[in-house]
Every structure is written in structure tokens, then in C-alpha cells.
Design a protein around this motif. Structure first.
Motif, PDB file in Angstrom:
ATOM      1  N   UNK A   3       0.846  -1.203   0.000  1.00 40.70           N
ATOM      2  CA  UNK A   3       0.000   0.000   0.000  1.00 40.70           C
ATOM      3  C   UNK A   3       0.875   1.243   0.000  1.00 40.70           C
ATOM      4  N   UNK A   7       1.265   3.941  -3.022  1.00 42.18           N
ATOM      5  CA  UNK A   7       0.986   5.345  -2.698  1.00 42.18           C
ATOM      6  C   UNK A   7       2.112   6.241  -3.213  1.00 42.18           C
ATOM      7  N   UNK A  10       2.034   6.533  -6.946  1.00 42.65           N
ATOM      8  CA  UNK A  10       0.972   7.471  -7.361  1.00 42.65           C
ATOM      9  C   UNK A  10       1.433   8.922  -7.257  1.00 42.65           C
ATOM     10  N   UNK A 104      -5.741  11.548   6.932  1.00 47.00           N
ATOM     11  CA  UNK A 104      -6.488  10.431   6.373  1.00 47.00           C
ATOM     12  C   UNK A 104      -6.045   9.084   6.927  1.00 47.00           C
TER      13      UNK A 104
ATOM     14  N   UNK B  51      -6.753  15.293  15.179  1.00 48.73           N
ATOM     15  CA  UNK B  51      -6.478  14.599  13.916  1.00 48.73           C
ATOM     16  C   UNK B  51      -5.022  14.136  13.823  1.00 48.73           C
ATOM     17  N   UNK B  52      -4.256  14.397  14.876  1.00 45.48           N
ATOM     18  CA  UNK B  52      -2.906  13.832  14.925  1.00 45.48           C
ATOM     19  C   UNK B  52      -1.831  14.613  14.200  1.00 45.48           C
ATOM     20  N   UNK B  70      -4.817   5.865  14.259  1.00 46.60           N
ATOM     21  CA  UNK B  70      -4.697   5.485  12.845  1.00 46.60           C
ATOM     22  C   UNK B  70      -5.990   4.837  12.337  1.00 46.60           C
ATOM     23  N   UNK B  73      -8.888   7.340  12.214  1.00 42.22           N
ATOM     24  CA  UNK B  73      -8.810   8.280  11.095  1.00 42.22           C
ATOM     25  C   UNK B  73      -9.342   7.677   9.789  1.00 42.22           C
ATOM     26  N   UNK B  74      -9.269   6.344   9.658  1.00 36.60           N
ATOM     27  CA  UNK B  74      -9.858   5.711   8.476  1.00 36.60           C
ATOM     28  C   UNK B  74     -11.360   5.987   8.399  1.00 36.60           C
ATOM     29  N   UNK B  78     -11.994  14.605   6.875  1.00 33.87           N
ATOM     30  CA  UNK B  78     -11.723  15.905   7.471  1.00 33.87           C
ATOM     31  C   UNK B  78     -11.200  16.936   6.492  1.00 33.87           C
ATOM     32  N   UNK B  79     -11.470  18.178   6.846  1.00 39.52           N
ATOM     33  CA  UNK B  79     -10.922  19.332   6.137  1.00 39.52           C
ATOM     34  C   UNK B  79     -10.198  20.142   7.184  1.00 39.52           C
ATOM     35  N   UNK B  93      -7.099  11.909  -9.356  1.00 35.76           N
ATOM     36  CA  UNK B  93      -5.827  11.335  -8.870  1.00 35.76           C
ATOM     37  C   UNK B  93      -5.591  11.663  -7.400  1.00 35.76           C
ATOM     38  N   UNK B  94      -5.953  12.889  -6.993  1.00 33.71           N
ATOM     39  CA  UNK B  94      -5.794  13.253  -5.589  1.00 33.71           C
ATOM     40  C   UNK B  94      -6.708  12.416  -4.691  1.00 33.71           C
ATOM     41  N   UNK B  96      -7.701   9.458  -5.350  1.00 30.89           N
ATOM     42  CA  UNK B  96      -7.146   8.095  -5.318  1.00 30.89           C
ATOM     43  C   UNK B  96      -6.051   7.970  -4.257  1.00 30.89           C
ATOM     44  N   UNK B  97      -5.326   9.072  -4.036  1.00 31.57           N
ATOM     45  CA  UNK B  97      -4.322   9.067  -2.961  1.00 31.57           C
ATOM     46  C   UNK B  97      -5.031   8.868  -1.618  1.00 31.57           C
ATOM     47  N   UNK B  98      -6.135   9.602  -1.438  1.00 35.35           N
ATOM     48  CA  UNK B  98      -6.877   9.499  -0.174  1.00 35.35           C
ATOM     49  C   UNK B  98      -7.410   8.084   0.044  1.00 35.35           C
ATOM     50  N   UNK B 100      -6.327   5.362  -1.268  1.00 32.30           N
ATOM     51  CA  UNK B 100      -5.191   4.447  -1.060  1.00 32.30           C
ATOM     52  C   UNK B 100      -4.763   4.461   0.410  1.00 32.30           C
ATOM     53  N   UNK B 101      -4.637   5.670   0.972  1.00 36.32           N
ATOM     54  CA  UNK B 101      -4.216   5.769   2.377  1.00 36.32           C
ATOM     55  C   UNK B 101      -5.234   5.074   3.277  1.00 36.32           C
ATOM     56  N   UNK B 102      -6.511   5.273   2.978  1.00 33.49           N
ATOM     57  CA  UNK B 102      -7.549   4.716   3.849  1.00 33.49           C
ATOM     58  C   UNK B 102      -7.820   3.241   3.561  1.00 33.49           C
TER      59      UNK B 102
END
Lengths: 264, 298
Positions: A3, A7, A10, A104, B51-52, B70, B73-74, B78-79, B93-94, B96-98, B100-102
């Protein structure tokens, strides 16, 4: 782990700087390696402390000597890789995307590990490029080479890999610590050339081998004096490898410590 | 109702500056919880800590019954402050990054972009966006992984009136589905329109918290006018159960004491032969209450 690797891909794949800087690195590296014999002739060694050698007449590119010679030369180009690592990490601070990652659910440790995976990828690709170039050039320049001769001294490839990991982890630490691109690149360039040599100057040899840049430099020592009869070890001392790997671990842990304490 | 977030004695110091001091909050599921305060009162610092991204100096916070941050947060979208994304990547694409992290799939991406009204530009790179579009993408990033909780820091910052209305409606729609929302804002009327609960911060300290209805209770005012203002004023001052009679150019503003109702007052005036030409009830605003709270401390 996959993962984090995906990431990082990407983030980098569509970043123009990734292709431009790494492309420049491999272009210069391959060009110089394939023309090394000719380039060596154009360097005037007559004032050299090692005496008068004309490197163009020396078989630099025959097995097994080639591995020591080309990994030594390849080491100079790592500066471009270091600059890219600095940009990749300081961008995350300049764009503030490090926040996007953390809110996130990426932990600070995972964030560093993902950058470490980028470093591993770049180091592995570089290792493969130098290995492939060495094989091709070596075969062209060696009349009869046995399999054993071809892989003899290939410990220097491993040394080159450690050298890259050490240098790029150093670049990562500087980037995480300073957060700004310009000043970080400046430090990554100036510390090895100026700051550490001045520091080391105060210490005896027995101690200064433990400095990080010295540890990196002593993995693959200057090979050419052997062509005027001065003894140069044709392997890497275990101690140098141990110090090198230790520094990689120390830099990685320090980087984590720095990021852990930061408010982002 | 389960507890989503608790903070206990949460504090943050920057050198001599106490950004947040001993903050205790408790947010339950389904609430739309507003955190109010003037600029520099510690709202963003508080959100940063839970939010760490900002390390607390002391105190604790806990998400979902002590879930590790961790994993929590999944489940949180948040903003925080200004929208931050990779400028060379597109909206898709941005996001998709989010995801991917989650560790989520990409199924929601197109529908989320549609929801925030960014479909037309979803493949342009982030750096070409206006501030309003960036803010919309930030909301999309918060929503894309189907969060149980939304944490929003000034979500309508920098948007035009249409954008503000869009985002508010979207937030209300999400709140209706039972998503817990924790919202920081200095826009009082935004909080009044959206929130069920509110905490007021001043210089890093909580000076009030409770349901929005509670804070506005007893704030009802009545505007009244008649053809004969002199007689009206006389009758009003004779009516038992009125406080704060204020005379304006074209109306009186009064506040009823507990007891008599608006109906009682109306009936009383008509019995005395005065027919009001203007009779309007208005609730107090969070703004007036807020200023009262802040001035109270001085």
C-alpha cells in the motif's frame, strides 16, 4: 507495505520532476560509463600525487577491475538522486500534503517508510543500470573472461548500493528536518563537501571513519593508484560495510524522531 | 447514543502562548457539533490535535472508545484549514491518494466528485482550480471514504455565496443521514444554521458548551407597533410580564418574562382596543449571545 509503495508511485509517477531529474541522472551516468576509457585519456594526471599515469592506456574496463572502477565513478552522480529525494520530501511540506496524508490515517512512521521505499526503488534501479552497463562494457573490453572473473569484485556493486542508501537517507533526513527545498539542497551539497571535512579535520583517522560521509566514501575507495603500483584493496572491509549499514539505520531512526516531534 | 470523541484537559502551548487550555469536550454520535470562537481562539489547533497533526502539550483525547488514532482516522473525513493537495495531480488522482491511504476502493470517486459539483473539471490538475473549487475538492476528499464522522475546519472559507449555500446544504444532507459532524467556524450564522450543539472558545479556553437551542432559549423578542404608539407604549408598560421595552423609530422591541404568552399579550391589547399593525416574534441570534458571552469575561 505494498500500500505504501503504491501510494508513493501514485505521488511520483505523474510528477514531471521525477522523470526529468532521474532521466538526467541515468543519461549522464550511462554516457560517462560507456565512454569512460576515452574520457580517462582526456584527464591530465601528470601532476598527480600518485605519479605520472595515463589512464587511457590502462585497462579500466576489464573484468574484474571494472566493478571497482565504474562503481567509484557512478558514485559521483548520486548527487542528482539526492536532489530528487530532497524535492520529493520537501514538496510534501511546501504543498502541505503531509497533512493530507496524516489526517487520512497515514502514521508518521508509515510516511517515512513510504519515502524509504522510494529510496529503495531508486537505489535498486541504479544498481541494475550500473550492473547491466558493467556487464556489457566488460564483455566488450575483456578478450576472454571466465564466469568467475566476471563476478569477482562484484562486492563493489553491493558497496554502491549501500552508498546510495546512506546518501539518500541523509537527503531524506535533511528534507524532513528543514522542510524547505532550496536550503535542504544546499545542505545536502555543502555538508559532505565542506562541513564534515572541516569537522573530521579535528579528529584522528581512527575516529573520523565513523563520520557518515566518510563512512560512505570509504565503501568504494579511489581505485586508480593501483595502476602506478600503490596497493589498493580489491574488496570492501567488513567494518566499512557495518559502519555504512549502521548509519543507514541511525539516519532512518533520527528521521522518524524528527518527524514525530514536529507539529505539521 | 455512543460517544464519538472525548477530550480531557487537552492543552497546547507554543512557547509562552497557550493556544488551547484544559479543553474538555464530549461529542456523541449523530450530533452536529460546532466549535466557535474568534480568530486565534484555538479552534484549528484543537482540530489539529484530535487529527494527529499537532502534538498536544498535555491532556488526552479518545476516538470511538479508545480506537487507535490510525484506525479512527480511516473512519473520519476531514478538512483542515486551507485545502492541500498535490498540485500536479487531478481531482480524481488526488482522491485516489486518499482512498489508497484509507485502504478503500475507488468506486465512490466519481459520485463524490459529482456530489460536490466538480465533475466538469475532475481531470484538470489541482493547481488550475479556483479557491472555491479547491474547497469543493477538500469536501470531496472528506466524503470519499464514507466517513462515520466529519471534521470540518472553516468549510466555506473563500467560497462565493452560491458555493456557501451548496456546501451548507450538502452538510445538512449528510447530517440528516446520521453522520456525526464536528465543525469549526467563526461564522456564527453558519453554526446557527447547521449545528445542534456548540462549544465557544476564547483564548484557548472553553467558556460555554451545550445545545444550540439551550443557548438561544429565553432570547425570543417581539416587535410590535400600532397606529397610536403613545397608547401602545402605555398599555405595554402596564402589562405584567414584559421586560426590556425598547422604543425604536417604527416599532417597540419587548421581551416576555416567563409566564405570559404572546397570545395573552395579543388578547390583552385587543381587549383594550388597540389593534397591533405589526406583531412579529424573532429569536435571538447566536451572534448576540456570542458577543454577550465574550464580553461577560471582560
Amino acid at each position: 507495505m505494498m500500500r505504501l509503495f503504491k501510494l508513493e508511485i501514485q505521488k511520483n509517477w505523474t510528477y514531471p520532476g521525477f522523470w526529468i531529474i532521474l532521466g538526467m541522472h541515468y543519461f549522464f551516468l550511462i554516457t560517462v560509463l560507456f565512454n569512460l576509457q576515452d574520457l580517462a585519456g582526456s584527464i591530465d594526471y601528470s601532476d598527480n600525487q600518485y605519479g605520472n599515469i595515463d589512464l587511457s592506456l590502462v585497462p579500466l574496463l576489464q573484468f574484474p577491475d571494472i566493478w571497482h572502477n565504474i562503481t567509484y565513478i557512478s558514485g559521483f552522480f548520486k548527487i542528482l538522486l539526492g536532489i530528487y529525494i530532497v524535492i520529493a520530501i520537501t514538496n510534501e511540506f511546501q504543498y502541505n500534503t503531509v497533512r493530507l496524508n496524516l489526517i487520512n490515517g497515514l502514521t508518521r512512521f508509515e510516511f517515512i517508510v513510504s519515502k524509504l521505499l522510494l529510496i529503495l526503488l531508486i537505489s535498486l534501479v541504479s544498481l541494475l543500470v550500473v550492473f547491466a552497463a558493467g556487464l556489457i562494457i566488460g564483455l566488450n573490453n575483456t578478450d576472454t573472461a571466465t564466469g568467475v572473473e566476471m563476478v569477482e569484485h562484484s562486492i563493489f556493486l553491493f558497496g554502491y548500493f549501500i552508498e546510495l542508501l546512506l546518501y539518500l537517507n541523509f537527503a531524506l533526513l535533511v528534507g524532513i528536518w528543514l522542510k524547505r527545498t532550496g536550503i535542504s539542497i544546499f545542505v545536502v551539497l555543502v555538508y559532505p563537501l565542506l562541513v564534515e571535512p572541516l569537522l573530521r579535520w579535528q579528529f584522528p583517522d581512527s575516529i573520523d571513519q565513523f563520520f557518515p560521509i566518510k563512512a560512505m566514501d570509504q565503501l568504494i575507495v579511489f581505485p586508480f593508484p593501483k595502476y602506478v603500483g600503490i596497493e589498493v584493496p580489491d574488496t570492501i572491509p567488513i567494518l566499512a560495510i557495518v559502519i555504512g549499514i549502521s548509519w543507514i539505520i541511525i539516519l532512518f531512526l533520527l528521521t522518524n524522531l524528527i518527524l514525530k516531534r514536529k507539529n505539521l | 447514543m455512543s460517544i464519538i470523541l472525548t477530550t480531557s484537559a487537552l492543552s497546547k502551548r507554543y512557547g509562552a502562548i497557550k493556544a488551547v487550555q484544559n479543553l474538555d469536550l464530549e461529542i456523541s454520535s449523530g450530533q452536529v457539533y460546532g466549535i466557535l470562537g474568534p480568530n486565534g481562539s484555538g479552534k484549528t489547533t484543537t482540530l489539529g490535535m484530535i487529527l494527529g497533526i499537532i502534538n498536544p502539550s498535555s491532556g488526552k483525547f479518545q476516538w470511538f472508545n479508545n480506537t487507535p488514532l490510525k484506525n479512527a482516522l480511516y473512519k473520519i473525513g476531514s478538512i483542515i484549514e486551507l485545502p492541500t493537495f498535490y498540485p500536479y495531480l487531478s481531482a480524481v488522482q488526488n482522491l485516489k491518494i486518499v482512498t489508497r491511504i484509507k485502504g478503500k476502493g475507488n468506486d465512490n470517486i466519481d459520485s463524490t466528485i459529482e456530489k460536490v459539483g466538480l465533475s466538469e473539471r475532475k481531470n484538470s490538475s489541482f493547481k488550475t482550480y479556483s479557491l472555491g473549487m479547491k474547497q469543493r475538492l477538500a469536501l470531496a476528499a472528506a466524503l470519499v471514504a464514507d466517513p462515520e464522522v466529519l471534521v470540518l475546519d472553516e468549510p466555506t472559507n473563500g467560497m462565493d455565496p452560491q458555493g456557501i449555500a451548496d456546501i451548507r446544504n450538502l452538510i445538512l444532507e449528510i447530517a440528516d443521514r446520521g453522520t456525526t459532524i464536528f465543525l469549526a467556524s467563526h461564522l456564527l450564522d453558519e453554526v446557527q444554521k447547521i449545528c445542534s450543539h456548540v462549544a465557544v472558545l476564547e483564548k484557548g479556553k472553553k467558556i460555554y458548551d451545550g445545545p444550540v437551542k439551550q443557548i438561544l432559549k429565553g432570547e425570543e423578542q417581539i416587535e410590535i407597533w400600532a397606529e397610536d404608539p403613545v397608547l401602545l407604549q402605555q398599555l405595554l408598560s402596564e402589562f405584567k410580564g414584559i421586560e426590556d421595552l425598547t422604543k425604536m423609530a417604527d416599532k417597540f422591541i419587548i421581551k416576555l418574562l416567563p409566564g405570559p404568552t404572546k397570545k395573552d399579550l395579543h388578547k390583552y391589547l385587543i381587549e383594550k382596543g388597540v389593534y397591533p399593525t405589526h406583531f412579529m416574534s424573532r429569536t435571538g441570534t447566536l451572534e448576540s449571545k456570542f458577543l454577550e458571552l465574550l464580553n461577560h469575561g471582560k
